[in-house]
Structures are given as C-alpha cells and as structure tokens.
Enzyme design. Sequence first.
Site, short mmCIF file in Angstrom:
data_model
loop_
_atom_site.label_atom_id
_atom_site.label_comp_id
_atom_site.label_asym_id
_atom_site.label_seq_id
_atom_site.Cartn_x
_atom_site.Cartn_y
_atom_site.Cartn_z
N HIS A 32 -7.53 -101.95 58.58
CA HIS A 32 -8.64 -101.78 59.53
C HIS A 32 -8.22 -102.17 60.94
O HIS A 32 -8.51 -101.47 61.91
CB HIS A 32 -9.83 -102.69 59.15
CG HIS A 32 -10.52 -102.36 57.88
ND1 HIS A 32 -10.74 -103.30 56.90
CD2 HIS A 32 -11.07 -101.21 57.42
CE1 HIS A 32 -11.40 -102.74 55.90
NE2 HIS A 32 -11.61 -101.47 56.19
N LYS A 55 -22.46 -99.55 47.68
CA LYS A 55 -21.58 -100.22 46.73
C LYS A 55 -22.30 -101.40 46.08
O LYS A 55 -23.29 -101.89 46.60
CB LYS A 55 -20.33 -100.69 47.45
CG LYS A 55 -19.53 -99.52 47.95
CD LYS A 55 -18.32 -99.97 48.70
CE LYS A 55 -17.59 -98.76 49.24
NZ LYS A 55 -16.57 -99.12 50.21
N ARG A 112 -5.75 -92.73 54.85
CA ARG A 112 -4.61 -93.38 54.20
C ARG A 112 -3.74 -92.40 53.46
O ARG A 112 -2.53 -92.45 53.51
CB ARG A 112 -5.12 -94.43 53.20
CG ARG A 112 -5.67 -95.65 53.85
CD ARG A 112 -6.37 -96.52 52.86
NE ARG A 112 -7.53 -95.83 52.32
CZ ARG A 112 -8.54 -96.43 51.71
NH1 ARG A 112 -8.52 -97.71 51.51
NH2 ARG A 112 -9.58 -95.72 51.28
N SER A 165 -10.11 -102.77 50.95
CA SER A 165 -10.80 -104.06 50.79
C SER A 165 -11.04 -104.35 49.31
O SER A 165 -10.92 -105.48 48.87
CB SER A 165 -12.14 -104.05 51.52
OG SER A 165 -11.95 -103.89 52.90
O1 PNS Z 1 -15.76 -99.05 54.35
P1 PNS Z 1 -16.53 -97.96 53.62
O2 PNS Z 1 -17.44 -98.59 52.62
O3 PNS Z 1 -15.63 -96.92 53.05
O4 PNS Z 1 -17.46 -97.24 54.73
C1 PNS Z 1 -18.26 -96.14 54.39
C2 PNS Z 1 -19.25 -95.83 55.52
C3 PNS Z 1 -20.09 -97.03 55.85
C4 PNS Z 1 -18.47 -95.40 56.75
C5 PNS Z 1 -20.13 -94.64 55.05
O5 PNS Z 1 -20.64 -94.92 53.78
C6 PNS Z 1 -21.28 -94.35 55.99
O6 PNS Z 1 -21.10 -93.83 57.06
N1 PNS Z 1 -22.52 -94.72 55.55
C7 PNS Z 1 -23.71 -94.60 56.35
C8 PNS Z 1 -24.75 -93.71 55.69
C9 PNS Z 1 -24.58 -92.29 56.14
O7 PNS Z 1 -24.60 -91.99 57.32
N2 PNS Z 1 -24.39 -91.40 55.15
C10 PNS Z 1 -24.13 -90.00 55.38
C11 PNS Z 1 -22.62 -89.79 55.56
S1 PNS Z 1 -22.25 -88.12 55.78
#
Ligand code: PNS
Length: 161
Positions: free
Chosen positions: A17, A41, A91, A128
Amino acid sequence: MAIALCPGSFDPVTNGHLDIVERASRYFDRVIVAVIRNPQKTQALFTLEERKEMLSEVLGHLPNVEIDFFKGLLVDFARDKGADAIVKGLRAVTDFDYELQMAQMNHKLSGIDTFFMTTNPQWSFLSSSLVREVARFGGDVSSMVPEVVLGRLKERYAEEA
Ligand code: PNS
C-alpha cells in the site's frame, strides 16, 4: 488541483500500500487515502481509529497525503471530495478481472477514471489478509509491513493467545 483517492480496507496497511500511495503522491496534487468504514469482509482485525493511526504514522512524511473514512459508494465519496481519479495497485493478473469491473462500474456511475499502478514486484504477493494470517500463527512479516504495524500485530495476537 488534481485529487486522487487511494481506497481500501488497510487492515492493516502493508508495504505494498505504502509503495502505491507514495508513488501516487508524486503525480497528484492531493491524495486521499480512503479507508472504507463498512467493508463486505468479515471481521476486521484493527479498528478504524487504529488503522488511521498506523496510516498517519507511515504516511506522515508526505505533505499532500491525507487519510479519511468513507461508507457507501466510493463514487459518492469521490464526488463529495471533488476527486478526479481513483488510484489502485495491480499486483498480478488475478487482480485484473475484478479491478477492471469495478473501474468500469465506477466510471459508468460517475464518469470518474481509475488509474492502475503496477505493484513493485517486491510486493506482488502481499495482501493484508495474508499478513494477518501469517502474523496470527507467528510467522515473520517484518519485511512486509512498516515497523509500527509489526508492533501492533504482535500486540494484537499476543492479546489473543
Ligand atoms: O482493500 P480492499 O478491501 O480490497 O478495498 C476494496 C474497496 C474498499 C476499494 C472496494 O470494496 C470499494 O470501493 N468499496 C466501496 C463500495 C463501492 O463503491 N462499491 C461499488 C464498486 S464498483
């Protein structure tokens, strides 16, 4: 002024990150590290405040980076903040399908663009969730996370033991 969001759960922040946020901070005037409040999650290891404390400590040397929380849709947060772009790390090819889908959905919803940065190969295996798992069972993650995170992981898992 070009503003980028680096969204994620950051539970906890890893060297992967950090690499992405540091590099993004060179290309955008302001970078907002957007920590999701209501991830899909299961159980989080660190509270939002703890995650923010760790992020603040490891990103404190970057004057154009700030940390904020959001809930709901990322595109709504982006609009509220006046953000121009989302920056994500890629990644491996396994990230690509889902990230592409999210980037296209976010663009469809709001017109916001997502910029992908290739992860430094040094960190391409890192997540993570794997860091949490390895640390939970006593594995050495000292080369994968900043020192402050290492200390917190040790504390947290010592409490559980
Ligand atoms: O670190 P992560 O858990 O992989 O992050 C995922 C994250 C938070 C970037 C993604 O789940 C997100 O953007 N969630 C917000 C909800 C949202 O906007 N959903 C529609 C995505 S197209």
